[in-house]
Design an enzyme around this catalytic site. Structure first.
Site, PDB file in Angstrom:
ATOM      1  N   HIS A  51       0.848  -1.207   0.000  1.00 39.45           N
ATOM      2  CA  HIS A  51       0.000   0.000   0.000  1.00 39.45           C
ATOM      3  C   HIS A  51       0.872   1.242   0.000  1.00 39.45           C
ATOM      4  CE1 HIS A  51       0.338   0.990   4.376  1.00 39.45           C
ATOM      5  NE2 HIS A  51       0.415  -0.323   4.541  1.00 39.45           N
ATOM      6  N   ASP A  85      -0.395   4.396   0.807  1.00 40.28           N
ATOM      7  CA  ASP A  85      -0.846   5.441   1.732  1.00 40.28           C
ATOM      8  C   ASP A  85      -0.142   5.250   3.075  1.00 40.28           C
ATOM      9  OD1 ASP A  85      -2.297   3.013   2.119  1.00 40.28           O
ATOM     10  OD2 ASP A  85      -3.751   4.075   3.348  1.00 40.28           O
ATOM     11  N   ASP A 130       6.309   1.355   6.589  1.00 34.89           N
ATOM     12  CA  ASP A 130       4.892   0.990   6.407  1.00 34.89           C
ATOM     13  C   ASP A 130       4.239   1.940   5.428  1.00 34.89           C
ATOM     14  OD1 ASP A 130       2.311   0.030   6.696  1.00 34.89           O
ATOM     15  OD2 ASP A 130       1.976   1.040   8.597  1.00 34.89           O
ATOM     16  N   GLU A 183      -5.164   1.556   2.612  1.00 38.51           N
ATOM     17  CA  GLU A 183      -4.984   0.498   3.601  1.00 38.51           C
ATOM     18  C   GLU A 183      -5.118   1.022   5.027  1.00 38.51           C
ATOM     19  OE1 GLU A 183      -3.387  -2.472   6.278  1.00 38.51           O
ATOM     20  OE2 GLU A 183      -2.589  -0.455   6.047  1.00 38.51           O
ATOM     21  N   GLU A 184      -4.579   2.201   5.265  1.00 40.10           N
ATOM     22  CA  GLU A 184      -4.610   2.745   6.628  1.00 40.10           C
ATOM     23  C   GLU A 184      -5.991   3.261   7.004  1.00 40.10           C
ATOM     24  OE1 GLU A 184      -2.270   2.012   8.370  1.00 40.10           O
ATOM     25  OE2 GLU A 184      -0.348   2.137   7.340  1.00 40.10           O
ATOM     26  N   ASP A 222       4.026  -6.271   4.190  1.00 36.07           N
ATOM     27  CA  ASP A 222       3.446  -5.168   4.975  1.00 36.07           C
ATOM     28  C   ASP A 222       3.406  -5.545   6.451  1.00 36.07           C
ATOM     29  OD1 ASP A 222       2.188  -2.775   5.604  1.00 36.07           O
ATOM     30  OD2 ASP A 222       0.185  -3.534   5.122  1.00 36.07           O
ATOM     31  N   HIS A 248       3.027   3.513  12.429  1.00 38.10           N
ATOM     32  CA  HIS A 248       1.890   4.171  13.101  1.00 38.10           C
ATOM     33  C   HIS A 248       2.346   5.007  14.288  1.00 38.10           C
ATOM     34  CE1 HIS A 248      -1.328   1.200  11.437  1.00 38.10           C
ATOM     35  NE2 HIS A 248      -0.332   1.359  10.604  1.00 38.10           N
TER      36      HIS A 248
HETATM   37 ZN   LIG Z   1       0.932  -1.279   6.346  1.00 38.77          ZN
HETATM   38 ZN   LIG Z   2      -0.017   0.654   8.625  1.00 35.02          ZN
END
Ligand SMILES: [Zn+2]
Ligand SMILES: [Zn+2]
Ligand SMILES: [Zn+2]
Ligand SMILES: [Zn+2]
Lengths: 477, 477
Positions: free
Chosen positions: A98, A100, A133, A167-168, A198, A448
């Site tokens: 992903h 994003d 990520d 995805e987030e 991921d 995150h």
């Molecule tokens: Zn991720």
């Molecule tokens: Zn993530």
């Protein structure tokens, strides 16, 4: 078969250029959860389209329509679909990543601008939002395609690509796309297996392959009574208070040492075999690692296997908070009119949101009824996702094991993860193929979180790992 | 003796101007509990100083020094001290009110901007934060002073004024001021009795005088474990979660039907006499009134006397909320690192914060210890105040009874209240005089809640009541 020496040499020779490309990707703040940055997410898609086309991939930016976020109607960022190679004698692997990222502000506590990749020469860390990520792993694939393109080499497998930009934020739109493109003559037709990069190593030293993920059932337990918030001086002692009831009911969900008290829920857990237990005993991860990652000596047990199985193969129930009650600093003497407790259960086979829901609803209502309260209770499932477990004996995993041994000189840990990556299950179910989670980053990357990083060695060796995996995949039985 | 007809006529003729003045006062968001609004609280003090000086009061804004709130050092808003009249043949009454308000945001659920007074012509409601608590009553006094000033009339009593700006945040600094200014030659020397207008009728129809208040012990129960917030997917099932522990401990505080479970707390309650019980039977207030005011059929009992005594003469325990947990709408899969439950106990004679605290601390620690959790618990008393009961046979009450009969044509109910106005006790103890609580607003005004209002008739008739009280006080024996 290992990757050709020329490919490995190319990756070594171009390491700094690959880092420059990661810096360009990090510089685009493609935050899917913030409507103000939606244009940046789309910009990121176009950046990647250019990169992919430059190395020979035929690319389509697939429109996923609109959605509503925080009351605002927005166009979803496109899914990036790509194809390279169409040789019927080769396996076809679908690559997912992903593009994003999670929100990040310097004021969150970052030491540096989150959207400017900082190369810390002392530690070898590449610091920036999305480095680990999931922009680093995504570019890992493109780096390999670039190596082959530059060297005039053909890939040993056919590639299909599915990179998403939501995805987030719940992967909105992607499930429908995957389901629509599964089947004869569709985009994902002919895919033999899927590789998702991921997730993370358990620790900072031992690579792993991940073959399971827990699912999730998230509940909102609302108790209401008064028509509005009341003053506890005026009403305390005269009425049934929703917060008192809520605390009672929530105290019946799970014991302080993590045992779920809802009848039926634990009975669904697949029995533990000795062989499986031995697998946890072998993992290069201990109680101290968990406590160090948690930042407190609060492990549920002093036994490594118990703690690891608590994360990987047993359900857990967490109480996240209360909506509608007083939550600010200070002292407010309110009786909140309506309070909603939020809790969720991490699911493992053979639990599913569907077979868990009725147990939770019945139990919560029964416990509330025991209180004899005049308040009212509602319970709502906010969202849910099934757990997923793949067969680690599949050739997809064998190829990744071999590739890891070649690049890192170590047999990877075979892990299951505590969290969810819902798209994993969608691929597994819609395409009916084996899915492999092949991580690039380390357990301390801080996805995150503030100061997210990807170690330089994980980026460059990880790029080699992904390339080597493709070669091993081409020959593995 | 009743107030002169000229005063009553003046109040009637100037009702709209008095409402305009209330609108000006409401427009200043003098929220004492929010550091960002400290300037507004000070602005409110200066506004009132101007109003008081314009009607002949000699005013002093008394600096109360600094305090720390939410980690920030702030200057306390000043106490407004005032004097009008110094005739040794007259009684001297000390008037207390507060000019700060509770926080309010439109997003809390207000139908209108909380800091813009809305006059609902249909219902006669004056809607706005502080309209009833306590800017309306405070201006009620100033309206009377204005009437006398405009009419060139002398007041029948000497007035001393003490208006504070920290009532909603624990009256910080005021106790010291009152104690320092009690005694011969000090500011409050010569005060014969005190009148506080900062409470409410029991219902919406029958005026009351209040001779008792519950006290308060407010606690913050903090449970901590992880070094930072954790993801429930990664850590759920591996660590002791503070929120689980907190919910357990809080579920042991009080039963859903209001029985306090902390040993020792109920033993301190003064026994109920038959004579006292009869007083509750007589009050013009029933279970339906409580439920109507609460906006839900949630009374703790179907017996009026039980419900009223639950508010007026027995302790109660309310759980207000949790700080540090997830409290927003939506679904966040967080394990909060540190959560603080807020609860308070309303105290009645012979309970005091001092004799309650040890019981609470011991019990909470014992209950937490039973959990065997590796998290840590801290309990802190955020603030406290003793309960208070006055003699309702004192001339101060007799004057208020007469004034009420004149203005409303009804004998007021004699009540004790469930809430705390800690300054009441301070005045009673430091000045050693009788204190009267003479309410202006109705039981449904919604102080501390959304859509706080003061009925137009309560504001205007209440202004007349306060003026008439001063005349009755001047002649009563
Ligand atoms: Zn991720
Ligand atoms: Zn993530
Ligand atoms: Zn007040
Ligand atoms: Zn108040």
């Amino acid at each position: 078969m290992p990757a050709p020496k020329a490919v490995i040499d190319y990756i070594n020779a171009n390491a700094d250029k690959f880092i420059d490309k990661l810096a360009k990707a990090v510089a685009i703040p493609s935050i899917s959860g913030d409507g103000k940055h939606r244009g940046d997410v789309v910009k990121m898609a176009h950046f990647l389209k250019g990169e992919l086309e430059a190395v020979g991939v035929s690319v389509e930016l697939r429109d996923l329509g609109k959605h509503v976020m925080d009351g605002e109607e927005l166009h979803l960022p496109p899914a990036i679909l790509g194809k390279l190679g169409n040789d019927p004698k080769k396996k076809t692997v679908l690559l997912y990543a992903h593009y994003d990222v999670q929100p990040a502000l310097k004021s969150d506590g970052w030491d540096t601008d989150p959207f400017k990749l900082v190369i810390d020469e002392k530690t070898g860390r590449l610091i920036g939002r999305g480095s680990s990520d999931d922009k680093g792993p995504l570019l890992g694939w493109i780096n390999n395609l670039q190596a082959h393109h530059a060297l005039g080499l053909e890939l040993p497998v056919n590639i299909k690509i599915c990179f998403e930009g939501m995805e987030e934020s719940g992967s909105e739109g992607l499930d429908d796309l995957i389901k629509a493109e599964a089947g004869p003559g569709k985009y994902f037709d002919g895919v033999d297996c899927v590789c998702i990069s991921d997730n993370y190593w358990l620790n900072t030293r031992t690579p792993c392959l991940t073959y399971g993920l827990r699912g999730l059932s998230y509940f909102k337990l609302k108790i209401s009574g008064p028509g509005r918030d009341l003053h506890s001086g005026v009403f305390g002692g005269t009425v049934h208070e929703p917060m008192t009831d809520l605390v009672y009911v929530m105290s019946k969900l799970v014991t302080p040492d993590g045992k779920i008290l809802i009848p039926g829920v634990n009975d669904l857990v697949a029995p533990l075999t000795d062989k499986e237990k031995a697998l946890y005993d072998r993992l290069d991860y201990g109680v101290e690692d968990v406590e160090s990652a948690a930042g407190g000596r609060i492990a549920i047990s002093s036994e490594k296997t118990t703690v690891l199985m608590g994360r990987m193969r047993y359900p857990s129930l967490s109480i996240h908070g209360v909506e509608g009650a007083f939550s600010a600093p200070g002292a407010k003497t309110v009786i909140p009119a309506s309070v909603s407790g939020k809790f969720s259960i991490r699911l493992v086979p053979n639990q599913t949101p569907d077979n868990i829901r009725a147990f939770v609803e019945k139990y919560v209502k029964d416990e509330f009824a025991k209180l004899g309260s005049k308040n009212t209770l509602e319970i709502e499932e906010l969202h849910g996702g099934k757990p997923w477990v793949a067969s680690p004996d599949h050739y997809n995993y064998k190829a990744a094991v071999k590739a890891t041994e070649i690049i890192y000189g170590k047999t990877p840990d075979m892990t299951r993860e505590g969290g969810s990556i819902p798209v994993t299950l969608t691929f597994a179910e819609a395409l009916d193929v084996n899915v492999l989670l092949l991580p690039m980053g380390r357990g301390d990357d801080g996805a995150h979180s503030t100061n997210e990083k990807l170690d330089r060695s994980n980026y460059i060796e990880g790029t080699k790992l992904l390339g080597t995996y493709l070669y091993e995949l081409s020959t593995v039985q």
